[in-house]
Design an enzyme around this catalytic site. Sequence first.
Site, PDB file in Angstrom:
ATOM      1  N   GLY A 215       0.778  -1.226   0.000  1.00 29.82           N
ATOM      2  CA  GLY A 215       0.000   0.000   0.000  1.00 29.82           C
ATOM      3  C   GLY A 215       0.808   1.274   0.000  1.00 29.82           C
ATOM      4  O   GLY A 215       0.255   2.370   0.063  1.00 29.82           O
ATOM      5  N   THR A 216       2.134   1.164  -0.079  1.00 28.99           N
ATOM      6  CA  THR A 216       2.944   2.376  -0.081  1.00 28.99           C
ATOM      7  C   THR A 216       3.040   3.002  -1.473  1.00 28.99           C
ATOM      8  O   THR A 216       3.660   4.043  -1.628  1.00 28.99           O
ATOM      9  CB  THR A 216       4.367   2.095   0.428  1.00 28.99           C
ATOM     10  OG1 THR A 216       4.855   0.909  -0.186  1.00 28.99           O
ATOM     11  CG2 THR A 216       4.377   1.921   1.934  1.00 28.99           C
ATOM     12  N   LYS A 218       3.870   1.215  -4.633  1.00 27.47           N
ATOM     13  CA  LYS A 218       4.864   0.685  -5.562  1.00 27.47           C
ATOM     14  C   LYS A 218       4.267   0.473  -6.959  1.00 27.47           C
ATOM     15  O   LYS A 218       4.865   0.868  -7.957  1.00 27.47           O
ATOM     16  CB  LYS A 218       5.427  -0.640  -5.025  1.00 27.47           C
ATOM     17  CG  LYS A 218       6.113  -0.469  -3.676  1.00 27.47           C
ATOM     18  CD  LYS A 218       6.660  -1.769  -3.142  1.00 27.47           C
ATOM     19  CE  LYS A 218       5.595  -2.796  -2.796  1.00 27.47           C
ATOM     20  NZ  LYS A 218       4.727  -2.398  -1.683  1.00 27.47           N
ATOM     21  N   HIS A 434     -11.267  -4.862  31.880  1.00 23.77           N
ATOM     22  CA  HIS A 434     -10.115  -5.193  31.045  1.00 23.77           C
ATOM     23  C   HIS A 434      -9.624  -3.948  30.287  1.00 23.77           C
ATOM     24  O   HIS A 434      -8.455  -3.578  30.358  1.00 23.77           O
ATOM     25  CB  HIS A 434     -10.511  -6.312  30.065  1.00 23.77           C
ATOM     26  CG  HIS A 434      -9.409  -6.782  29.167  1.00 23.77           C
ATOM     27  ND1 HIS A 434      -8.807  -8.001  29.302  1.00 23.77           N
ATOM     28  CD2 HIS A 434      -8.812  -6.192  28.107  1.00 23.77           C
ATOM     29  CE1 HIS A 434      -7.873  -8.133  28.381  1.00 23.77           C
ATOM     30  NE2 HIS A 434      -7.862  -7.050  27.624  1.00 23.77           N
ATOM     31  N   GLU A 435     -10.542  -3.279  29.625  1.00 14.85           N
ATOM     32  CA  GLU A 435     -10.148  -2.101  28.850  1.00 14.85           C
ATOM     33  C   GLU A 435      -9.685  -0.964  29.768  1.00 14.85           C
ATOM     34  O   GLU A 435      -8.758  -0.228  29.437  1.00 14.85           O
ATOM     35  CB  GLU A 435     -11.295  -1.621  27.956  1.00 14.85           C
ATOM     36  CG  GLU A 435     -11.723  -2.618  26.881  1.00 14.85           C
ATOM     37  CD  GLU A 435     -10.568  -3.124  26.024  1.00 14.85           C
ATOM     38  OE1 GLU A 435      -9.608  -2.362  25.787  1.00 14.85           O
ATOM     39  OE2 GLU A 435     -10.608  -4.291  25.605  1.00 14.85           O
ATOM     40  N   HIS A 438      -6.113  -1.428  30.546  1.00 12.48           N
ATOM     41  CA  HIS A 438      -5.237  -0.940  29.470  1.00 12.48           C
ATOM     42  C   HIS A 438      -5.144   0.582  29.512  1.00 12.48           C
ATOM     43  O   HIS A 438      -4.062   1.169  29.472  1.00 12.48           O
ATOM     44  CB  HIS A 438      -5.809  -1.309  28.096  1.00 12.48           C
ATOM     45  CG  HIS A 438      -5.681  -2.761  27.737  1.00 12.48           C
ATOM     46  ND1 HIS A 438      -4.517  -3.453  27.883  1.00 12.48           N
ATOM     47  CD2 HIS A 438      -6.570  -3.625  27.177  1.00 12.48           C
ATOM     48  CE1 HIS A 438      -4.702  -4.700  27.436  1.00 12.48           C
ATOM     49  NE2 HIS A 438      -5.941  -4.824  27.023  1.00 12.48           N
TER      50      HIS A 438
HETATM   51  P1  ADP Z   1       1.622  -1.285  -3.427  1.00 15.54           P
HETATM   52  O1  ADP Z   1       1.839  -1.688  -4.837  1.00 15.54           O
HETATM   53  O2  ADP Z   1       2.842  -0.673  -2.798  1.00 15.54           O
HETATM   54  O3  ADP Z   1       1.016  -2.328  -2.559  1.00 15.54           O
HETATM   55  P2  ADP Z   1      -0.324   0.411  -4.590  1.00 15.54           P
HETATM   56  O4  ADP Z   1       0.463   1.163  -5.578  1.00 15.54           O
HETATM   57  O5  ADP Z   1      -1.112  -0.724  -5.116  1.00 15.54           O
HETATM   58  O6  ADP Z   1       0.592  -0.080  -3.410  1.00 15.54           O
HETATM   59  O7  ADP Z   1      -1.253   1.434  -3.808  1.00 15.54           O
HETATM   60  C1  ADP Z   1      -2.651   1.306  -3.800  1.00 15.54           C
HETATM   61  C2  ADP Z   1      -3.311   2.640  -3.965  1.00 15.54           C
HETATM   62  O8  ADP Z   1      -3.037   3.491  -2.866  1.00 15.54           O
HETATM   63  C3  ADP Z   1      -2.814   3.394  -5.170  1.00 15.54           C
HETATM   64  O9  ADP Z   1      -3.518   3.028  -6.318  1.00 15.54           O
HETATM   65  C4  ADP Z   1      -3.089   4.829  -4.789  1.00 15.54           C
HETATM   66  O10 ADP Z   1      -4.409   5.175  -5.039  1.00 15.54           O
HETATM   67  C5  ADP Z   1      -2.880   4.824  -3.292  1.00 15.54           C
HETATM   68  N1  ADP Z   1      -1.517   5.269  -2.983  1.00 15.54           N
HETATM   69  C6  ADP Z   1      -0.534   4.507  -2.440  1.00 15.54           C
HETATM   70  N2  ADP Z   1       0.582   5.240  -2.271  1.00 15.54           N
HETATM   71  C7  ADP Z   1       0.324   6.481  -2.723  1.00 15.54           C
HETATM   72  C8  ADP Z   1       1.096   7.687  -2.823  1.00 15.54           C
HETATM   73  N3  ADP Z   1       2.371   7.747  -2.423  1.00 15.54           N
HETATM   74  N4  ADP Z   1       0.503   8.768  -3.358  1.00 15.54           N
HETATM   75  C9  ADP Z   1      -0.777   8.717  -3.773  1.00 15.54           C
HETATM   76  N5  ADP Z   1      -1.552   7.617  -3.697  1.00 15.54           N
HETATM   77  C10 ADP Z   1      -1.029   6.503  -3.183  1.00 15.54           C
HETATM   78 ZN    ZN Z   2      -6.679  -6.547  26.062  1.00 18.23          ZN
END
Ligand code: ADP
Ligand code: ZN
Length: 622
Positions: A215-216, A218, A434-435, A438
């Site tokens: 999700g970064t 790539k 419990h909570e 924490h």
């Molecule tokens: P990865 O391939 O690293 O798992 P993705 O490229 O599939 O991540 O990211 C999923 C979506 O999240 C992208 O299509 C975009 O919409 C959003 N996203 C992730 N990183 C960015 C970023 N740096 N800037 C803008 N949007 C992003």
């Molecule tokens: Zn707990």
Amino acid sequence: MLTPMRSARFWIVLAILFAANLLITQFLTSAGQPPTVTISYNAFLDQVDANNVVSVTSTAEAINGLTKAPVADQSSGIKSTKFQTQRPAFATDDLETLLRQHNVVMNAKDPNAATPLWVTLLLSFGPAILLVLGFLYLSRRAASAGAGGILGSFGQSRARLYNAERPAVTFDDVAGIDEVKADLQEVVDFLREPQKYQRLGGTMPKGVLLIGAPGTGKTLLARAVAGEAKVPFFSIAASEFVEAIVGVGASRVRDLFAKAKAAAPSIIFIDELDAIGRSRSAVVRIGGNDEQEQTLNQILTEMDGFDSREGVIVLAATNRADVLDPALLRPGRFDRRVTVQAPDRRGRAAILRIHTRNVPLAPDVDLDQVAGQTPGMVGADLRSLVNEAALGAARKGESAVTTADFADAVERTLLGAERKIILSDLDRERIAYHESGHALLGLLVPGADPVKKVTIVPRGMALGVTLQSPVDDRFNYGEDYLRARMVGALGGRAAERLIYGVVTTGAENDLQQVTRIAHEMVVRWGMSPKVGPLNFSDGDGGMLQQRPYSEATAQLIDDEMRRIAEECQVQAEKLLEEHRPQLDALAKALLRNDSLDEQEILKVTGIKQPPAEPIAAPVLTR
Ligand code: ADP
Ligand code: ZN
């Protein structure tokens, strides 16, 4: 991440073959074969009298025959020139004479006589022959492309889907990772004007490995490189090969590279490279991994087999570079590596701005502030956060997304959706304590993340949640902080033990966290004086495959982990005992209100806001 569909073409051809078969069978059986209608004996005699009957044949009292003009069936009314009737046993008429008088051919060819041999043969074997011919045709096509055989036809037909895409995204759609964009700009420049680079004798990398958490961005980056350079983009997810039929992966890789070369300058993107590129030595192979191995080898062969001057650049993405087969990282392959970090606060704000470009925002929305509330979230999270907020606004019928919508969305994203389950009063009280355990320890232990919210409304997988959120990003953890986390995590269990004298299964996740932190402190971060300043981890929280230490050290690691965890448990129990009135007050308030936010928690417990020390990602203890 693309998942190419099974070749539509292959299935369409197959479907057409089947349909053709059906039609032909239908045609052959029905052609020239009018249905046989049943008529009464009277009607039969009438037809004879009317000179309408051409021929008859008879077995015992059953009579079959043909007429000139069609006759109607006695019950269904269907008309046909082929009829059958039954001569009553008591009939005394002289049928033979009658038939003679009317020139009816007797004992002629049985209208139901066996169909000629060739028709029978065609009927039984024709469809099968047609199918086989069709299949041969399909696989021949595949074989000619180098895949070979019927299996190859699958590989080939799927590979045919790796058609070039021309992404419309550019670097403007990527935010928060400017260093990475700068690194990739070179690739873009090369793809735009390969000749210019070659003239100066420069060589381009063949492969660039993008390393970063899911999700970064790539995949987004790879597409943006293609979009910036305006070149075709071919993509493939390595995980597709894992369960593929042997030979298919390699043939697809071949096809992919051939296509990309034909379209050069172009980009090939291989997602999830670690799915096939895991180090061959480190992973214990339990059969069935031939396919991965073959696919990997084919990728290596292809990468060795072309020159970057041909204008094809291979981008690949992985979450973990450390597990990759070293063969992949050798010069001439993925020798350029780019790390894609999770965005910092400024980056998150920039990503939020990109994803809110088409979302109407209320004037009160401050995206920088939203970015501040979402440490640890990556691009993909932020995109779904915006989406959640917009959906929430739409549900409420608002015309723009407000700050409150964002706050709700942050909470839902962090805590999971609320769940409706019925709990007994005793269970609710137990969860409240419990909570509270924490939360209270989150307030009392110096260095812990500020407690933002505590709730006993079941959410996601949890029955109750305590949310502690850092003030801002932090990339380095002190030992105090780690211990504070462990004390907090043990707080739920400690509270249950203090109040009820027993513990429940509800603390499983807490104990997992404690174990993980203790383990990393000892084997990764050198925080145990007895084990010493050594690192025995594989860099990802796991242990190395082969222990580079003795049995005695293994024992020591176990002992040290236990010692640290037990020290934290003692501290948790002691603090809660000392602050029993506050624990009771918090639990009671929770039972009354289900959820308490930061201010309410401080008010109920009467604790002064602890000095906020900036710390890393949000912490959830359940
Ligand atoms: P990865 O391939 O690293 O798992 P993705 O490229 O599939 O991540 O990211 C999923 C979506 O999240 C992208 O299509 C975009 O919409 C959003 N996203 C992730 N990183 C960015 C970023 N740096 N800037 C803008 N949007 C992003
Ligand atoms: Zn707990």
